[in-house]
Design an enzyme around this catalytic site. Structure first.
Site, PDB file in Angstrom:
ATOM      1  N   GLU A  72       0.883  -1.178   0.000  1.00 23.03           N
ATOM      2  CA  GLU A  72       0.000   0.000   0.000  1.00 23.03           C
ATOM      3  C   GLU A  72       0.917   1.224   0.000  1.00 23.03           C
ATOM      4  OE1 GLU A  72      -2.348   0.469   3.549  1.00 23.03           O
ATOM      5  OE2 GLU A  72      -3.824   1.781   2.598  1.00 23.03           O
ATOM      6  N   HIS A 116      -4.340  -5.055  -0.208  1.00 23.98           N
ATOM      7  CA  HIS A 116      -4.035  -4.018  -1.199  1.00 23.98           C
ATOM      8  C   HIS A 116      -3.133  -4.518  -2.332  1.00 23.98           C
ATOM      9  CE1 HIS A 116      -6.099  -0.901   0.959  1.00 23.98           C
ATOM     10  NE2 HIS A 116      -5.412  -1.187   2.054  1.00 23.98           N
TER      11      HIS A 116
HETATM   12 ZN   LIG Z   1      -6.631  -2.102   5.618  1.00 27.43          ZN
END
Ligand SMILES: [Zn+2]
Ligand SMILES: *[C@@H]1O[C@H](CO)[C@@H](O)[C@H](O)[C@H]1NC(C)=O
Ligand SMILES: *[C@@H]1O[C@H](CO)[C@@H](O)[C@H](O)[C@H]1NC(C)=O
Ligand SMILES: *[C@@H]1O[C@H](CO)[C@@H](O)[C@H](O)[C@H]1NC(C)=O
Ligand SMILES: *[C@@H]1O[C@H](CO)[C@@H](O)[C@H](O)[C@H]1NC(C)=O
Ligand SMILES: *[C@@H]1O[C@H](CO)[C@@H](O)[C@H](O)[C@H]1NC(C)=O
Ligand SMILES: *[C@@H]1O[C@H](CO)[C@@H](O)[C@H](O)[C@H]1NC(C)=O
Ligand SMILES: *[C@@H]1O[C@H](CO)[C@@H](O)[C@H](O)[C@H]1NC(C)=O
Length: 506
Positions: free
Chosen positions: A356, A381
């Site tokens: 991320e 992510h």
């Molecule tokens: Zn999260």
């Protein structure tokens, strides 16, 4: 205009197919070959191999019509910041369908970002014994207590909400400002309010702090989770895996409950909810700790996770680290503690947030590779995955899906226009992935419908179809932590709901 062009083309085709081109010395690629390649490409997409029943094909035709209309809009919602796009999304007929669609499971949602802030303020802060103080940097803190709590540093003296409201001219304004403290949502221009990742993350962390004293009060904790499940259920989600800090909770007299109490509260609340709503499948917990802590605290947390896994095998799904990756410690820093479960023969699973970030080439940027090396079950992510071809190949080969959270990535400023989200590429390649919402209450989004909208319309455009939606929903069950026999049951429950959805929306 369109007609004219077509009739010219038709005329040409009819009168001078070969001679025209040969005379002009032109040639074009073989159309059958072209058709084959286009089909091949379409088949690699998520949903590309889904065979639609005749009824599903009817609904798909309908959906395709709606998608054409959506694509023709000047104010194309996925290109806009979600805070500006939400009213457009919510009034779109596609959203109407997605809301009704059984979406399967929400596999990436955080414990204290499940319930909209409105409920916290209008329900929880109206309960008796609720104290508030105002921090010097324009945030708020709450605490429930039978007597005035000890003053907090950098905060005004505590005031009882009841007395504060009695002394306030406009209570609606006050409540709205409290709501604003617990979410990133704003009516103003989000680009101006949140000019950088640092600014938006600061507000994000403040919003968590503002809710903390409310949600960790033991009676509120249970109600909050119950309300969270209700909101997901109303968004047609049948199962959830919650990233949970499992904090100590407290009573009015200041006494506290242990982490086991918190785990038990999740388990009991879930059982009660399923009993009341038998077409909801349940919830499991992924225990999380902040990636900012030091090695010794982290090691203790991993040992606790191993114990929780043994004590709550049905409810405990695994372990993860939370907090901003860019400023936190990389997974590799914790490698010794992360090796404990395997060494001790525990079957604790990992569900690491990783990638991320857009800090290419940093230590943190290796988190996805390290997550895979530690046999993570999924990657939270994986926004940076496209820049790591080897990690990407491992993720695909080993069937380790990404939990893609489009709105979260946009609001937290990794990407502006969701058509350019890396998952648009991954979806076109059929990479294993699920769609989730991360922190819906912070972003003002629904359980999953808004994120499904962004993925369906923004990632796929006209290449998306009902098959894409079906595969995404099925992925969310297939890639859940549920053991095979329960996955089968959850899938059967989902299938029943899906069939009903298809026939009711033809
Ligand atoms: Zn999260
Ligand atoms: C409170 O303020 C809002 C505007 O922020 C206004 O619409 C509302 O009428 C006010 N309420 C009272 C009781 O004055
Ligand atoms: C938080 O609430 C306080 C008190 O109502 C208000 O003054 C402040 O502007 C709010 N802060 C945010 C970030 O909304
Ligand atoms: C607050 O929520 C609880 C359950 O979560 C409910 O019983 C209660 O009626 C609600 N109170 C208000 C004022 O909405
Ligand atoms: C780790 O952090 C905790 C809490 O901040 C602190 O009490 C402890 O001394 C730290 N341990 C080490 C080894 O630094
Ligand atoms: C995990 O291990 C325990 C015993 O250590 C076992 O009872 C349990 O079935 C295992 N769970 C899974 C999902 O393999
Ligand atoms: C990951 O799984 C592989 C293959 O099952 C195993 O050899 C390896 O020891 C595991 N690694 C860890 C850190 O658990
Ligand atoms: C499907 O198409 C029909 C005919 O155009 C329309 O009446 C119906 O409302 C559409 N259904 C949905 C769910 O959009």
């Amino acid at each position: 205009m369109e007609l004219q062009r077509r009739s010219v083309a038709v005329t040409c085709a009819a009168t001078c197919v070969l001679s025209c081109f040969l005379a002009l010395g032109m040639s074009y690629p073989d159309p059958t070959q072209r058709e084959k390649l286009i089909k091949l490409e379409a088949s690699t997409r998520i949903g590309g191999h889904v065979e639609l029943s005749p009824e599903e094909q009817l609904l798909d035709a309908n959906l395709s019509k709606l998608m054409h209309e959506e694509m023709a809009r000047e104010d194309f919602p996925p290109a806009l910041h979600f805070f500006k796009a939400r009213p457009l999304i919510r009034s779109s007929p596609i959203y109407g369908l997605l809301q009704k669609m059984p979406k399967g499971a929400a596999l990436h949602v955080h414990d204290f970002a499940m319930v909209d802030a409105e409920w916290l303020v209008r329900n929880v802060t109206y309960r008796p014994h609720c104290y508030v103080c105002f921090t010097y940097d324009r945030s708020v803190r709450f605490y429930f207590s039978s007597w005035p709590p000890k003053p907090l540093p950098h905060c005004s003296p505590w005031a009882l909400m009841e007395q504060l409201r009695a002394a306030t001219a406009n209570v609606t304004d006050l409540d709205n400002s409290l709501i604003a403290n617990m979410t990133l949502w704003t009516q103003e221009d989000p680009e101006v309010v949140y000019p950088s990742q640092d600014v938006v993350w600061k507000s994000f962390e403040q919003a968590f702090m503002a809710t903390w004293g409310l949600v960790t009060h033991a009676p509120v904790f249970r109600d909050y989770f119950h309300e969270g499940l209700s909101q997901l259920y109303r968004d047609n989600i049948l199962y959830v895996e919650v990233r949970a800090l499992l904090p100590e909770t407290y009573e009015l007299d200041g006494s506290t409950h242990t982490r086991e109490w918190t785990m038990k509260a999740y388990q009991d609340t879930t059982r009660q909810f399923v009993e009341d709503n038998p077409d909801f499948f349940g919830a499991r917990i992924i225990f999380t700790v902040n990636r900012g802590i030091n090695r010794s605290l982290f090691t203790t947390a991993v040992q606790e996770a191993i114990k929780l896994q043994a004590d709550f095998p049905e409810t405990m799904a695994g372990f993860d680290l939370v907090g901003r990756e860019d400023t936190g410690r990389p997974l590799w820093y914790f490698r010794e503690a992360l090796s404990l479960p395997a060494a001790q023969g525990s079957n604790l699973s990992y569900f690491f947030h990783a990638g991320e970030t857009d800090l290419q080439g940093t230590e943190v940027d290796q988190n996805m590779m390290d997550a895979l090396l530690f046999n993570t079950s999924r990657i939270g992510h994986g926004f940076a995955l496209l820049r790591h071809p080897v990690a990407k190949r491992l993720s695909r080969m080993n069937g380790v899906p990404l939990e893609v959270c489009p709105i979260s990535n946009q609001v937290l400023k990794l990407v502006k226009d969701l058509r350019n989200h890396p998952a648009a590429v991954l979806m076109s390649e059929g990479h294993p992935l699920v769609i989730s919402s991360d922190d819906p209450s912070m972003f003002g989004s629904s359980g999953l419908s808004d994120d499904f909208y962004e993925a369906f319309v923004g990632f796929g455009g006209l290449s998306s179809n009902l098959g894409s939606l079906k595969e995404l929903a099925m992925n969310s069950i297939r890639y859940s932590s549920l053991p095979p026999n329960l996955q089968e049951k959850a899938m059967a429950l989902w299938q029943t709901k899906w069939n009903k959805f298809v026939t009711e929306n033809l």
